[in-house]
Scaffold this motif. Sequence first.
Motif, PDB file in Angstrom:
ATOM      1  N   VAL A  26      16.425  54.217  58.278  1.00  0.00           N
ATOM      2  CA  VAL A  26      15.946  54.972  59.428  1.00  0.00           C
ATOM      3  C   VAL A  26      17.106  55.137  60.401  1.00  0.00           C
ATOM      4  CG1 VAL A  26      14.298  55.022  61.323  1.00  0.00           C
ATOM      5  CG2 VAL A  26      13.654  54.051  59.114  1.00  0.00           C
ATOM      6  N   PRO A  27      17.449  56.359  60.788  1.00  0.00           N
ATOM      7  CA  PRO A  27      18.589  56.528  61.690  1.00  0.00           C
ATOM      8  C   PRO A  27      18.302  55.984  63.079  1.00  0.00           C
ATOM      9  CG  PRO A  27      17.439  58.602  61.390  1.00  0.00           C
ATOM     10  CD  PRO A  27      16.821  57.630  60.429  1.00  0.00           C
ATOM     11  N   THR A  28      19.320  55.371  63.648  1.00  0.00           N
ATOM     12  CA  THR A  28      19.208  54.867  65.017  1.00  0.00           C
ATOM     13  C   THR A  28      19.357  56.024  65.996  1.00  0.00           C
ATOM     14  OG1 THR A  28      20.153  52.750  64.352  1.00  0.00           O
ATOM     15  CG2 THR A  28      20.190  53.278  66.702  1.00  0.00           C
ATOM     16  N   GLU A  86      29.670  46.732  67.852  1.00  0.00           N
ATOM     17  CA  GLU A  86      30.153  48.053  67.455  1.00  0.00           C
ATOM     18  C   GLU A  86      29.450  48.522  66.180  1.00  0.00           C
ATOM     19  OE1 GLU A  86      34.334  47.822  67.074  1.00  0.00           O
ATOM     20  OE2 GLU A  86      34.729  47.765  69.252  1.00  0.00           O
ATOM     21  N   GLN A  87      29.185  47.585  65.250  1.00  0.00           N
ATOM     22  CA  GLN A  87      28.481  47.932  64.024  1.00  0.00           C
ATOM     23  C   GLN A  87      26.978  48.041  64.255  1.00  0.00           C
ATOM     24  OE1 GLN A  87      29.592  44.945  61.188  1.00  0.00           O
ATOM     25  NE2 GLN A  87      31.718  45.658  61.027  1.00  0.00           N
ATOM     26  N   TYR A  88      26.454  47.158  65.077  1.00  0.00           N
ATOM     27  CA  TYR A  88      25.030  47.153  65.397  1.00  0.00           C
ATOM     28  C   TYR A  88      24.886  47.257  66.914  1.00  0.00           C
ATOM     29  CZ  TYR A  88      24.802  45.347  60.656  1.00  0.00           C
ATOM     30  OH  TYR A  88      24.947  45.181  59.301  1.00  0.00           O
ATOM     31  N   PRO A  89      24.794  48.485  67.432  1.00  0.00           N
ATOM     32  CA  PRO A  89      24.757  48.666  68.884  1.00  0.00           C
ATOM     33  C   PRO A  89      23.585  47.922  69.507  1.00  0.00           C
ATOM     34  CG  PRO A  89      25.078  50.760  67.758  1.00  0.00           C
ATOM     35  CD  PRO A  89      24.731  49.757  66.702  1.00  0.00           C
ATOM     36  N   PRO A  90      23.756  47.383  70.687  1.00  0.00           N
ATOM     37  CA  PRO A  90      22.659  46.685  71.370  1.00  0.00           C
ATOM     38  C   PRO A  90      21.570  47.667  71.775  1.00  0.00           C
ATOM     39  CG  PRO A  90      24.552  46.923  72.828  1.00  0.00           C
ATOM     40  CD  PRO A  90      25.008  47.376  71.477  1.00  0.00           C
ATOM     41  N   SER A  91      20.379  47.143  71.990  1.00  0.00           N
ATOM     42  CA  SER A  91      19.230  48.012  72.271  1.00  0.00           C
ATOM     43  C   SER A  91      18.649  47.716  73.645  1.00  0.00           C
ATOM     44  CB  SER A  91      18.153  47.814  71.200  1.00  0.00           C
ATOM     45  OG  SER A  91      17.718  46.465  71.168  1.00  0.00           O
ATOM     46  N   TYR A  92      19.501  47.428  74.605  1.00  0.00           N
ATOM     47  CA  TYR A  92      18.988  47.139  75.945  1.00  0.00           C
ATOM     48  C   TYR A  92      18.403  48.401  76.591  1.00  0.00           C
ATOM     49  CZ  TYR A  92      21.818  42.966  75.208  1.00  0.00           C
ATOM     50  OH  TYR A  92      22.360  41.829  74.679  1.00  0.00           O
ATOM     51  N   ALA A  93      19.059  49.539  76.398  1.00  0.00           N
ATOM     52  CA  ALA A  93      18.554  50.783  76.973  1.00  0.00           C
ATOM     53  C   ALA A  93      17.200  51.170  76.385  1.00  0.00           C
ATOM     54  CB  ALA A  93      19.567  51.909  76.790  1.00  0.00           C
ATOM     55  N   PRO A  94      17.021  51.158  75.039  1.00  0.00           N
ATOM     56  CA  PRO A  94      15.683  51.452  74.508  1.00  0.00           C
ATOM     57  C   PRO A  94      14.611  50.489  74.993  1.00  0.00           C
ATOM     58  CG  PRO A  94      17.308  51.617  72.774  1.00  0.00           C
ATOM     59  CD  PRO A  94      18.013  51.042  73.970  1.00  0.00           C
ATOM     60  N   LYS A  95      14.973  49.206  75.130  1.00  0.00           N
ATOM     61  CA  LYS A  95      13.983  48.244  75.609  1.00  0.00           C
ATOM     62  C   LYS A  95      13.570  48.545  77.041  1.00  0.00           C
ATOM     63  CE  LYS A  95      15.408  44.364  72.687  1.00  0.00           C
ATOM     64  NZ  LYS A  95      16.076  43.041  72.651  1.00  0.00           N
ATOM     65  N   ALA A 133       9.769  57.285  70.147  1.00  0.00           N
ATOM     66  CA  ALA A 133      11.163  57.698  69.978  1.00  0.00           C
ATOM     67  C   ALA A 133      12.136  56.543  70.229  1.00  0.00           C
ATOM     68  CB  ALA A 133      11.480  58.863  70.912  1.00  0.00           C
ATOM     69  N   VAL A 134      11.934  55.801  71.310  1.00  0.00           N
ATOM     70  CA  VAL A 134      12.907  54.765  71.663  1.00  0.00           C
ATOM     71  C   VAL A 134      12.802  53.530  70.775  1.00  0.00           C
ATOM     72  CG1 VAL A 134      13.037  55.532  74.053  1.00  0.00           C
ATOM     73  CG2 VAL A 134      11.373  53.784  73.421  1.00  0.00           C
ATOM     74  N   THR A 135      11.706  53.379  70.034  1.00  0.00           N
ATOM     75  CA  THR A 135      11.567  52.229  69.132  1.00  0.00           C
ATOM     76  C   THR A 135      11.609  52.656  67.673  1.00  0.00           C
ATOM     77  OG1 THR A 135       9.133  52.390  69.250  1.00  0.00           O
ATOM     78  CG2 THR A 135      10.220  50.924  70.808  1.00  0.00           C
ATOM     79  N   SER A 136      12.290  53.771  67.383  1.00  0.00           N
ATOM     80  CA  SER A 136      12.297  54.313  66.029  1.00  0.00           C
ATOM     81  C   SER A 136      13.561  53.971  65.252  1.00  0.00           C
ATOM     82  CB  SER A 136      12.143  55.841  66.078  1.00  0.00           C
ATOM     83  OG  SER A 136      13.245  56.426  66.757  1.00  0.00           O
ATOM     84  N   GLY A 137      14.449  53.155  65.813  1.00  0.00           N
ATOM     85  CA  GLY A 137      15.686  52.832  65.120  1.00  0.00           C
ATOM     86  C   GLY A 137      15.466  51.894  63.951  1.00  0.00           C
ATOM     87  N   GLN A 138      16.519  51.749  63.138  1.00  0.00           N
ATOM     88  CA  GLN A 138      16.419  50.903  61.951  1.00  0.00           C
ATOM     89  C   GLN A 138      16.168  49.450  62.317  1.00  0.00           C
ATOM     90  OE1 GLN A 138      19.901  50.935  59.494  1.00  0.00           O
ATOM     91  NE2 GLN A 138      18.914  49.898  57.780  1.00  0.00           N
ATOM     92  N   ASP A 139      16.771  48.981  63.404  1.00  0.00           N
ATOM     93  CA  ASP A 139      16.569  47.593  63.793  1.00  0.00           C
ATOM     94  C   ASP A 139      15.119  47.338  64.203  1.00  0.00           C
ATOM     95  OD1 ASP A 139      16.867  49.269  65.885  1.00  0.00           O
ATOM     96  OD2 ASP A 139      18.114  47.956  67.108  1.00  0.00           O
ATOM     97  N   TYR A 140      14.473  48.319  64.805  1.00  0.00           N
ATOM     98  CA  TYR A 140      13.057  48.176  65.119  1.00  0.00           C
ATOM     99  C   TYR A 140      12.200  48.338  63.867  1.00  0.00           C
ATOM    100  CZ  TYR A 140      13.805  48.174  70.165  1.00  0.00           C
ATOM    101  OH  TYR A 140      14.177  47.839  71.436  1.00  0.00           O
ATOM    102  N   HIS A 141      12.588  49.263  63.005  1.00  0.00           N
ATOM    103  CA  HIS A 141      11.800  49.515  61.803  1.00  0.00           C
ATOM    104  C   HIS A 141      11.770  48.275  60.899  1.00  0.00           C
ATOM    105  CE1 HIS A 141       9.886  52.075  58.805  1.00  0.00           C
ATOM    106  NE2 HIS A 141      10.707  51.561  57.901  1.00  0.00           N
TER     107      HIS A 141
END
Length: 329
Positions: A26-28, A86-95, A133-141
């Motif tokens: 799933v694309p981030t 850099e490889q796994y960007p943080p998700s503070y903004a989506p949270k 939309a903001v929780t649709s990234g691969q790390d959330y999936h």
Amino acid sequence: YVEHIKEALEQDGFVVTQDVCVPAPVPTPMKTDLAATGLASAGIAASAATALLDLPDAMALPLTISAAAGAAALPYLEQPRGRLEEQYPPSYAPKALALATASLAPVAAIDRSRAGWLNGLVIQASAAAALAAVTSGQDYHLRIEEYRGFNLDWLLPMLAAARAIPDRSLRLSALAMLAGAWAIASRRRVDVLAQLDPAHAEGHTHHLSAAQRAIGDATIALGPQPARKWAGLSPIGTALSIVLASRGRRDLAAGAAILGMIGSAFGLAGFRRPERTLEITGKEALRSFGIGAAIGLVLLTLRNAGRTVTTQPTQLSGVEALAGRVRRT
């Protein structure tokens, strides 16, 4: 050992092959996508602040522009602090965007006017889309990251609704109960809405009698799970609050507003769970929301029709009074 496992699986009818066909990840969301989504979250937050503080238009417009600018810039302020980020960007903004959307959308959707009710429908739909939309990234999936609401997604809407209770002692009691419930849930680290989001088991064929089967079916249909099936309570509760407030029943109007807040929070709970396909969540939530919107529109229409009927006797009584004074003269 692996060979024995393979034979056991093949004996049970499974096919063991090297062609795994791993699904595409799933694309981030890109920063531009998060910035665009942040505009919706900013509009929701500004509407909630305007409704709570009863701000005039002269102050509401600058507040909305400032909130939009801050939300759009939020993803770009998040910089990686090492090679891992850099490889796994943080998700503070989506949270942050998800928390603001889920907590403030029910507050922004409550407006005791017909135009405000229609605006609330748009806000609720926009909030659901923004949350998804903001929780649709691969790390959330993959549930590496999860939505964290700190139980503010039900506390803030309920506090806003409890403020409208006209009786002072009842209002203070409601606020105290909400604060106590939030403290208990936070101490036990229980996400209340997450507990109500999963659906019941699809099959329940082990009942001993028809009565038990009927009770089980009623529990599934009328129980709180899954929370998304109660999304329709939001437009119904808000419309009922408008009708009751127009008739001077502020106490009942406050109760209807609380019902609308609960429906709004329940309806948004499912859109922050990307591990479940959006088609399943939207099927139940949107159907319920559509039915609730239709019922709410009927309530508002009957209210306007009632106003038309009740104004006629008042006009006739005024004419009769004038005729009586002419006769006395």
